[in-house]
Design a protein around this motif. Structure first.
Motif, mmCIF file in Angstrom:
data_model
loop_
_atom_site.group_PDB
_atom_site.id
_atom_site.type_symbol
_atom_site.label_atom_id
_atom_site.label_comp_id
_atom_site.label_asym_id
_atom_site.label_seq_id
_atom_site.Cartn_x
_atom_site.Cartn_y
_atom_site.Cartn_z
ATOM 1 N N GLU A 160 -30.932 86.642 -14.334
ATOM 2 C CA GLU A 160 -31.966 86.166 -15.273
ATOM 3 C C GLU A 160 -33.279 86.927 -15.126
ATOM 4 O O GLU A 160 -34.355 86.347 -15.118
ATOM 5 N N ARG A 177 -35.991 89.309 -20.210
ATOM 6 C CA ARG A 177 -36.602 88.383 -21.167
ATOM 7 C C ARG A 177 -36.984 89.165 -22.414
ATOM 8 O O ARG A 177 -37.078 90.395 -22.385
ATOM 9 N N TRP A 180 -26.945 90.190 -25.779
ATOM 10 C CA TRP A 180 -27.777 89.106 -25.255
ATOM 11 C C TRP A 180 -29.124 89.053 -25.999
ATOM 12 O O TRP A 180 -29.570 87.992 -26.430
ATOM 13 N N GLN A 186 -30.596 85.970 -28.220
ATOM 14 C CA GLN A 186 -31.889 85.351 -27.892
ATOM 15 C C GLN A 186 -32.821 85.361 -29.101
ATOM 16 O O GLN A 186 -33.456 84.360 -29.417
ATOM 17 N N ARG A 219 -31.641 83.069 -31.911
ATOM 18 C CA ARG A 219 -31.869 81.673 -31.508
ATOM 19 C C ARG A 219 -33.352 81.311 -31.633
ATOM 20 O O ARG A 219 -33.712 80.236 -32.116
ATOM 21 N N GLN A 220 -34.213 82.246 -31.224
ATOM 22 C CA GLN A 220 -35.659 82.011 -31.310
ATOM 23 C C GLN A 220 -36.105 81.848 -32.766
ATOM 24 O O GLN A 220 -36.892 80.957 -33.088
#
Ligand code: C2E
Ligand code: CA
Ligand code: CA
Ligand code: CA
Length: 279
Positions: free
Chosen positions: A37, A40, A92, A96, A99-100
């Motif tokens: 993780e 970002r 990925w 992300q 989804r945002q």
């Protein structure tokens, strides 16, 4: 002369060795970046020059690698491409960002188009169009809210294949823009066949727009050509009011750059969007 030459050579190989070692560290670190993780996504606003309002966001990847210090995308994206890791990482990022975009819509914020960078390596995956459609479906985002940023390079090796892929994406309602436009010598005949919707004028032309007559001429030529082909234009790397005013006078459609905002964490971007909604 001989001694200096030998010295230069030794210096050169030492530097090369250092670079190779660093490259290996970056690739090895990247292998675990997702599961640890450390990745970002930040979002940079894109603003309409007509209304002054945010009309889009570009998703940009960040990697916090404790053992390597700051590693910029300019360093780790090429490493991810060479090693093939860009496939899983790119997947990925896309999820992300999609989804945002869905979350911001759900929160009742002004609708915007989410732009995601796509590497040439990802673009060559045979079932890319259906993979992208699958992510949109799973996250519940209509395709018109997504834009894929491609560089002119994607078409260089295999123009026919690129046209086929772009046609499939276009048929699924997914928009495409050409990133860093003007640096890759795209032929105009290609532009017509590519199902492109927007040209992103490279920041190297925007930087000296106020002083350099040639850069000025190039930017004007791109804007006018785009208009006559029915394409939208966005200028990248806009840092000053002067640059912004010039672009607006030339009827460039949109802008992106530090003059508006740096790439922002999702919460910061959201605050900017809600301020705009409430004003
Ligand atoms: P790019 O797609 O051309 O992205 C624009 C770069 O310019 C970003 O650098 C952005 O932070 C920077 N920038 C934005 N406004 C300004 C400005 O006003 N002045 C200046 N000097 N720079 C500005 P960043 O985030 O370091 O990304 C560098 C490159 O890495 C990107 O260039 C893109 O090619 C690649 N990249 C970043 N994220 C991704 C990703 O998720 N996937 C892929 N395939 N590539 C990515
Ligand atoms: Ca980009
Ligand atoms: Ca760019
Ligand atoms: Ca670039």
């Amino acid at each position: 002369v001989k001694r200096a030459g030998r010295h230069d050579f030794r210096f050169f190989t030492a530097a090369m060795q250092q670079r190779a070692a660093r490259h290996l560290q970056v690739v090895n670190g990247l292998r675990h970046a997702l599961e640890r993780e450390q990745l970002r996504v930040v979002y940079q606003p894109q603003v309409s020059l007509k209304t002054g309002r945010i009309c889009g966001a570009e998703a940009l990847l960040r990697w916090d690698a404790p053992e390597l210090g700051a590693v910029s995308p300019a360093e780790f994206i090429p490493a991810a491409e060479e090693s093939g890791l860009i496939i899983s990482i790119g997947d990925w990022v896309l999820r992300q960002a999609v989804r945002q975009a869905r979350r911001w819509l759900d929160a009742g914020l002004p609708p915007l188009v989410m732009a995601v960078n796509l590497s040439a390596v990802q673009f060559r995956i045979a079932d890319l169009p259906s993979q992208v459609a699958q992510i949109l479906y799973e996250e519940g985002l209509p395709p018109e809210y997504l834009e894929l940023e491609l560089t002119e390079g994607v078409a260089l090796q295999d123009p026919q294949g690129a046209i086929a892929t772009m046609t499939q994406l276009h048929d699924r309602g997914i928009r495409m823009s050409i990133d860093d436009f003007g640096t890759g010598f795209s032929s105009l005949s290609h532009l017509k066949k590519f199902k492109v919707y927007k040209l992103k004028i490279d920041q190297s032309f925007v930087r000296d727009i106020s002083t350099d007559v040639e850069d000025k001429a190039i930017v004007c030529a791109i804007i006018n050509m785009a208009r006559s082909l029915g394409l939208t234009t966005i200028a990248e790397g806009v840092e000053t009011l002067e640059q912004k005013e010039f672009l607006r006078e030339q009827l460039c459609d949109e802008m992106q750059g530090y003059h508006i905002a740096k790439p922002l964490a999702p919460e910061e971007f959201e605050r900017m969007l809600s301020r705009q909604r409430d004003s």
